[in-house]
Design a protein around this motif. Structure first.
Motif, PDB file in Angstrom:
ATOM      1  N   MET A 265      -9.720 -10.842   4.470  1.00 19.57           N
ATOM      2  CA  MET A 265      -9.393  -9.452   4.148  1.00 19.57           C
ATOM      3  C   MET A 265      -9.411  -8.564   5.394  1.00 19.57           C
ATOM      4  SD  MET A 265     -11.252  -8.774   0.492  1.00 19.57           S
ATOM      5  CE  MET A 265     -10.501  -7.152   0.369  1.00 19.57           C
ATOM      6  N   ARG A 266     -10.197  -8.944   6.389  1.00 21.40           N
ATOM      7  CA  ARG A 266     -10.203  -8.165   7.640  1.00 21.40           C
ATOM      8  C   ARG A 266      -8.831  -8.184   8.291  1.00 21.40           C
ATOM      9  NH1 ARG A 266     -14.002  -6.381  11.449  1.00 21.40           N
ATOM     10  NH2 ARG A 266     -13.155  -6.268  13.555  1.00 21.40           N
ATOM     11  N   LYS A 267      -8.082  -9.286   8.108  1.00 20.52           N
ATOM     12  CA  LYS A 267      -6.772  -9.433   8.722  1.00 20.52           C
ATOM     13  C   LYS A 267      -5.648  -8.805   7.890  1.00 20.52           C
ATOM     14  CE  LYS A 267      -8.040 -11.660  12.406  1.00 20.52           C
ATOM     15  NZ  LYS A 267      -7.869 -11.025  13.741  1.00 20.52           N
ATOM     16  N   LEU A 268      -5.955  -8.340   6.684  1.00 19.33           N
ATOM     17  CA  LEU A 268      -4.909  -7.784   5.829  1.00 19.33           C
ATOM     18  C   LEU A 268      -4.215  -6.578   6.473  1.00 19.33           C
ATOM     19  CD1 LEU A 268      -6.396  -7.881   2.193  1.00 19.33           C
ATOM     20  CD2 LEU A 268      -4.538  -9.264   3.137  1.00 19.33           C
ATOM     21  N   LYS A 269      -4.995  -5.766   7.171  1.00 18.42           N
ATOM     22  CA  LYS A 269      -4.422  -4.558   7.765  1.00 18.42           C
ATOM     23  C   LYS A 269      -3.414  -4.868   8.852  1.00 18.42           C
ATOM     24  CE  LYS A 269      -8.074  -3.851  11.229  1.00 18.42           C
ATOM     25  NZ  LYS A 269      -8.782  -5.130  10.971  1.00 18.42           N
ATOM     26  N   ASP A 270      -3.445  -6.101   9.389  1.00 21.94           N
ATOM     27  CA  ASP A 270      -2.522  -6.489  10.457  1.00 21.94           C
ATOM     28  C   ASP A 270      -1.234  -7.106   9.932  1.00 21.94           C
ATOM     29  OD1 ASP A 270      -4.451  -5.686  12.305  1.00 21.94           O
ATOM     30  OD2 ASP A 270      -5.419  -7.658  12.267  1.00 21.94           O
ATOM     31  N   LEU A 271      -1.160  -7.355   8.617  1.00 25.60           N
ATOM     32  CA  LEU A 271       0.037  -7.961   8.039  1.00 25.60           C
ATOM     33  C   LEU A 271       1.163  -6.940   7.952  1.00 25.60           C
ATOM     34  CD1 LEU A 271      -1.506 -10.040   5.091  1.00 25.60           C
ATOM     35  CD2 LEU A 271      -0.813 -10.852   7.350  1.00 25.60           C
ATOM     36  N   LYS A 272       2.362  -7.355   8.297  1.00 28.42           N
ATOM     37  CA  LYS A 272       3.534  -6.491   8.218  1.00 28.42           C
ATOM     38  C   LYS A 272       4.141  -6.630   6.825  1.00 28.42           C
ATOM     39  CE  LYS A 272       3.021  -5.471  12.544  1.00 28.42           C
ATOM     40  NZ  LYS A 272       2.551  -4.143  12.950  1.00 28.42           N
ATOM     41  N   SER A 273       4.104  -5.554   6.066  1.00 26.51           N
ATOM     42  CA  SER A 273       4.610  -5.595   4.695  1.00 26.51           C
ATOM     43  C   SER A 273       5.303  -4.288   4.368  1.00 26.51           C
ATOM     44  CB  SER A 273       3.471  -5.842   3.715  1.00 26.51           C
ATOM     45  OG  SER A 273       3.943  -5.838   2.393  1.00 26.51           O
ATOM     46  N   CYS A 274       6.446  -4.380   3.750  1.00 28.44           N
ATOM     47  CA  CYS A 274       7.246  -3.189   3.425  1.00 28.44           C
ATOM     48  C   CYS A 274       6.603  -2.437   2.264  1.00 28.44           C
ATOM     49  CB  CYS A 274       8.672  -3.586   3.055  1.00 28.44           C
ATOM     50  SG  CYS A 274       9.549  -4.408   4.398  1.00 28.44           S
ATOM     51  N   GLY A 275       6.234  -1.183   2.502  1.00 33.66           N
ATOM     52  CA  GLY A 275       5.750  -0.323   1.434  1.00 33.66           C
ATOM     53  C   GLY A 275       4.315  -0.544   1.025  1.00 33.66           C
ATOM     54  N   CYS A 276       3.667  -1.581   1.504  1.00 33.24           N
ATOM     55  CA  CYS A 276       2.289  -1.894   1.080  1.00 33.24           C
ATOM     56  C   CYS A 276       1.296  -1.782   2.225  1.00 33.24           C
ATOM     57  CB  CYS A 276       2.235  -3.301   0.487  1.00 33.24           C
ATOM     58  SG  CYS A 276       3.266  -3.530  -0.969  1.00 33.24           S
ATOM     59  N   GLN A 277       1.717  -1.263   3.355  1.00 29.71           N
ATOM     60  CA  GLN A 277       0.848  -1.231   4.527  1.00 29.71           C
ATOM     61  C   GLN A 277      -0.409  -0.406   4.267  1.00 29.71           C
ATOM     62  OE1 GLN A 277       1.761  -3.096   7.192  1.00 29.71           O
ATOM     63  NE2 GLN A 277      -0.258  -2.738   8.077  1.00 29.71           N
ATOM     64  N   SER A 278      -0.264   0.766   3.645  1.00 27.47           N
ATOM     65  CA  SER A 278      -1.420   1.620   3.388  1.00 27.47           C
ATOM     66  C   SER A 278      -2.362   0.978   2.377  1.00 27.47           C
ATOM     67  CB  SER A 278      -0.972   2.994   2.887  1.00 27.47           C
ATOM     68  OG  SER A 278      -0.213   2.869   1.696  1.00 27.47           O
ATOM     69  N   VAL A 279      -1.799   0.292   1.361  1.00 31.14           N
ATOM     70  CA  VAL A 279      -2.635  -0.396   0.366  1.00 31.14           C
ATOM     71  C   VAL A 279      -3.445  -1.507   1.022  1.00 31.14           C
ATOM     72  CG1 VAL A 279      -2.630  -1.764  -1.747  1.00 31.14           C
ATOM     73  CG2 VAL A 279      -1.033   0.149  -1.493  1.00 31.14           C
ATOM     74  N   LEU A 280      -2.779  -2.301   1.857  1.00 30.50           N
ATOM     75  CA  LEU A 280      -3.458  -3.395   2.550  1.00 30.50           C
ATOM     76  C   LEU A 280      -4.543  -2.863   3.488  1.00 30.50           C
ATOM     77  CD1 LEU A 280      -0.455  -5.756   3.414  1.00 30.50           C
ATOM     78  CD2 LEU A 280      -2.165  -6.058   1.620  1.00 30.50           C
ATOM     79  N   LYS A 281      -4.267  -1.704   4.121  1.00 30.32           N
ATOM     80  CA  LYS A 281      -5.248  -1.127   5.041  1.00 30.32           C
ATOM     81  C   LYS A 281      -6.522  -0.754   4.298  1.00 30.32           C
ATOM     82  CE  LYS A 281      -5.248   3.167   6.525  1.00 30.32           C
ATOM     83  NZ  LYS A 281      -4.958   4.441   7.234  1.00 30.32           N
ATOM     84  N   TYR A 282      -6.380  -0.097   3.139  1.00 29.81           N
ATOM     85  CA  TYR A 282      -7.570   0.326   2.393  1.00 29.81           C
ATOM     86  C   TYR A 282      -8.277  -0.856   1.740  1.00 29.81           C
ATOM     87  CZ  TYR A 282      -6.903   5.266   3.180  1.00 29.81           C
ATOM     88  OH  TYR A 282      -6.823   6.493   3.773  1.00 29.81           O
ATOM     89  N   LEU A 283      -7.523  -1.905   1.360  1.00 25.18           N
ATOM     90  CA  LEU A 283      -8.158  -3.116   0.866  1.00 25.18           C
ATOM     91  C   LEU A 283      -9.009  -3.762   1.961  1.00 25.18           C
ATOM     92  CD1 LEU A 283      -5.415  -4.896  -1.300  1.00 25.18           C
ATOM     93  CD2 LEU A 283      -7.643  -4.056  -2.079  1.00 25.18           C
ATOM     94  N   SER A 284      -8.482  -3.746   3.197  1.00 24.54           N
ATOM     95  CA  SER A 284      -9.218  -4.303   4.327  1.00 24.54           C
ATOM     96  C   SER A 284     -10.473  -3.489   4.621  1.00 24.54           C
ATOM     97  CB  SER A 284      -8.316  -4.349   5.562  1.00 24.54           C
ATOM     98  OG  SER A 284      -9.016  -4.843   6.683  1.00 24.54           O
ATOM     99  N   LEU A 285     -10.340  -2.158   4.551  1.00 27.34           N
ATOM    100  CA  LEU A 285     -11.478  -1.282   4.829  1.00 27.34           C
ATOM    101  C   LEU A 285     -12.571  -1.423   3.768  1.00 27.34           C
ATOM    102  CD1 LEU A 285      -9.645   1.980   5.999  1.00 27.34           C
ATOM    103  CD2 LEU A 285     -10.796   0.282   7.430  1.00 27.34           C
TER     104      LEU A 285
END
Length: 620
Positions: A218-238
């Motif tokens: 989950m720490r690496k989720l914020k580094d994944l390139k994803s269309c439209g889901c970047q902010s969601v992945l960032k907060y999931l990582s946090l």
């Protein structure tokens, strides 16, 4: 006498009264008040839009702070609730006194580990350390002594951080596999782990290892390139720590419904409700029921009374600088803020607190605008104490261990260690000694050993002055020309004498040259002390025994003054001329003309400092 002899014979002392007078004029100014109370700078311009952003950031940090607080309370060897007691007051006070919007104050892994050896399960010692830390840091902040952290070099900090991460992580390896352990120390934890590995509990080991893998993923989720889901992945990582806690509690609760005993080793019961407001304990009761007074408590705490405040300062100032974004960090103001945070927190049964890099990074990533975000973090922690303590009763120790170990893996400054190795391998000496002493002795003494080794390097360097000797021949006269640079302290005094006498003797015996004059240029000397002055006078006498004269040419007035005030007869050692040719002419004509020539130099050079080329250049 020369018209600048007064400057040589009278030492210029600092104008203390004038400095105090100037300081008193500004201490009550509006700018000073705003500097000491940073809230007055940003609060008048606060808007509803900023409040919404701070609310989101504060709640995001709060979710992580709750889980880490429980974990760090256990790391300190205390009931987990003390981690929560330590997490809210600093958030509120930093709003008023803190100058960096990103800094989040609370318990940290390193400070908790530093507290652990001194408490022996007695919270009174931890609370007293918090109170003393607040007092010490506050006094140092008001005295503008933030410069103390400069004595801890980058290799020592990197070594201490590595050792602390290894110690804290190793202390949780037994909990990760469900093994009982009485110690969180590095060596004892591993001895216990391998000695009792057959006692591994399958449920705890599976939950702990899977949780650790989940957290790293989950720490690496914020580094994944994803269309439209970047902010969601960032907060999931946090929020990965929160999700890990929720999953652990849910699994433990569901599995415990079908059996009488808990399927996992769980944390101690967390006392519900807010901590009582009471003065820090200045006496306590030991395991045998004997009363321990304040002085004995201080004696039992030992070096922790000094090292923990210093580390608290180091952490909060380092974090503030990391997130300052080009702004100048007022280290003394950060110390004042941290001092108040610890001082008031100690009245709510807190362990020592400081800036948390992990939570501050989450704060920054969440887009916090002002320190007011800390208020929402503190409120969430208070709500957790009031309403969620029964839920935490199902929190497995394996889950907490995974959270702590995952945090430790990324606390190590791998890049800094590699940079130190590439830049200067000698700096690896204090790094290695710091690591080894922290791991196999204690964290506080390990850091002191690293600082001491660095100090020895500095002392050894100061024992060798910037001093170059060269033989020259002018008009049949054998000369020894030297240039002394920088600040010359007592540690270098003997070296100066030995090098000069040895050089003159070597020229006479080995080269069959009789050096009759030693000229030491001193325009680039910063300062000397009385020991160096005494050795210069002694050097002049030693050279006389070798039929050699000593001349100090165009010395810095402050340095020359130390020698002249020490011994008035030493005044004839000093010569001031416009160039080297004039000096040689003065020597050739004898000392009778020296006073008038010196005076002419003084009249044509108001600042009495030589700005021409070096003697070696002019001779060549």
């Amino acid at each position: 006498m020369c018209d600048y002899d007064d400057e040589l014979y009278h030492e210029h002392l600092p104008n203390i009264c004038g400095a105090v007078r100037e300081k008193s004029k500004t201490c009550c100014s509006i700018n000073t008040v705003k500097r000491k109370l940073p809230i007055l700078t940003w609060l008048p311009e606060y808007t509803l839009k900023t409040l919404i952003v701070d609310f989101v950031a504060g709640m995001t940090v709060g979710l992580t702070a709750v889980t880490q607080a429980i974990a760090y309370g256990a790391v300190a060897g205390l009931p987990p609730v003390y981690g929560l007691y330590s997490s809210f007051m600093g958030c509120f006070l930093y709003i008023i006194f803190g100058s960096c919007k990103d800094v989040t104050v609370g318990p940290t892994a390193i400070i908790s580990m530093m507290v652990y050896p001194h408490v022996a399960g007695n919270p009174d010692y931890a609370v007293l350390i918090c109170f003393l830390t607040g007092c010490i840091v506050l006094v140092l902040g008001f005295l503008n002594l933030g410069v103390l952290v400069r004595f801890i070099s980058a290799p020592v900090i990197a070594g201490f951080t590595l050792a602390a991460a290894l110690t804290v992580g190793s202390g949780q390896i037994n909990n990760l596999f469900g093994i009982q352990s009485k110690s969180n120390e590095f060596l004892k934890s591993w001895i216990n782990f391998f000695g009792h590995i057959q006692e591994t509990r399958l449920n705890d080991a599976l939950l702990g290892c899977c949780t650790l893998i989940l957290l790293l993923f989950m720490r690496k989720l914020k580094d994944l390139k994803s269309c439209g889901c970047q902010s969601v992945l960032k907060y999931l990582s946090l929020c990965r720590n929160v999700l890990a806690v929720i999953i652990g509690i849910l699994i433990c609760y569901l599995m415990s419904r079908e059996r009488e005993e808990m399927p996992f080793r769980i944390s101690e019961q967390i006392t519900p409700g807010l901590p009582p407001f009471r003065a820090p304990p200045f006496e306590t009761v030991d395991e045998e029921g004997q009363t321990v007074g304040f002085s004995e408590m201080i004696s039992n705490l030992g070096s922790a009374v000094g090292t923990i405040p210093l580390l608290c300062i180091l952490e909060v100032v380092s974090i503030a600088k990391a997130f300052s974004k080009g702004k100048i960090v007022d280290a003394s103001q950060e110390m004042i803020a941290l001092g108040f945070c610890n001082l008031f927190s100690s009245f709510f049964s807190s362990i020592p607190i400081t800036g948390s890099f992990a939570r501050s990074a989450i704060n920054n990533a969440s887009g916090v605008k002002t320190p007011l975000g800390g208020a929402f973090t503190g409120i969430l922690i208070l709500l957790s104490l009031a309403f969620l303590t029964q839920v935490f009763a199902y929190l497995p120790k394996a889950t907490l261990a995974a959270i702590i170990i995952s945090a430790m893996l990324f606390m190590v400054e791998y890049d800094t260690i590699a940079e130190i190795w590439r830049a200067k391998k000698r700096d690896m000496v204090p790094f290695v000694f710091t690591v080894l002493c922290c791991l196999f002795w204690s964290l506080e003494y390990g850091m002191l050993v690293g600082v001491l080794i660095n100090a020895l390097f500095i002392l050894s360097k100061s024992m060798t002055p910037q001093f170059q000797l060269e033989s020259q021949k002018h008009n049949g006269l054998e000369l020894c020309v030297a240039e002394l640079k920088g600040n010359v302290d007592y540690t270098a005094a003997e070296s100066l004498n030995i090098k000069t006498v040895a050089f003159v003797t070597e020229q006479k015996t080995m080269m069959e040259k009789t050096v009759s004059l030693v000229i030491i240029k001193g325009s680039n000397i910063g300062s000397i002390d009385s020991t160096v002055a005494l050795n210069l006078v002694s050097l002049r006498d030693d050279l006389k025994q070798l039929q050699c004269e000593l001349i100090c040419w165009n010395w810095n007035m402050a340095a020359a003054g130390v020698v002249c005030r020490l011994q008035r007869k030493a005044r004839n050692m000093f010569r001031f001329t416009k160039n080297f040719s004039e000096l040689l002419e003065m020597v050739a004509n004898g000392n009778s003309k020296s006073e008038s020539d010196n005076k002419n130099y003084s009249n044509s050079n108001g600042n009495h400092s030589h700005t021409g080329s070096s003697p070696v250049d002019q001779i060549s």
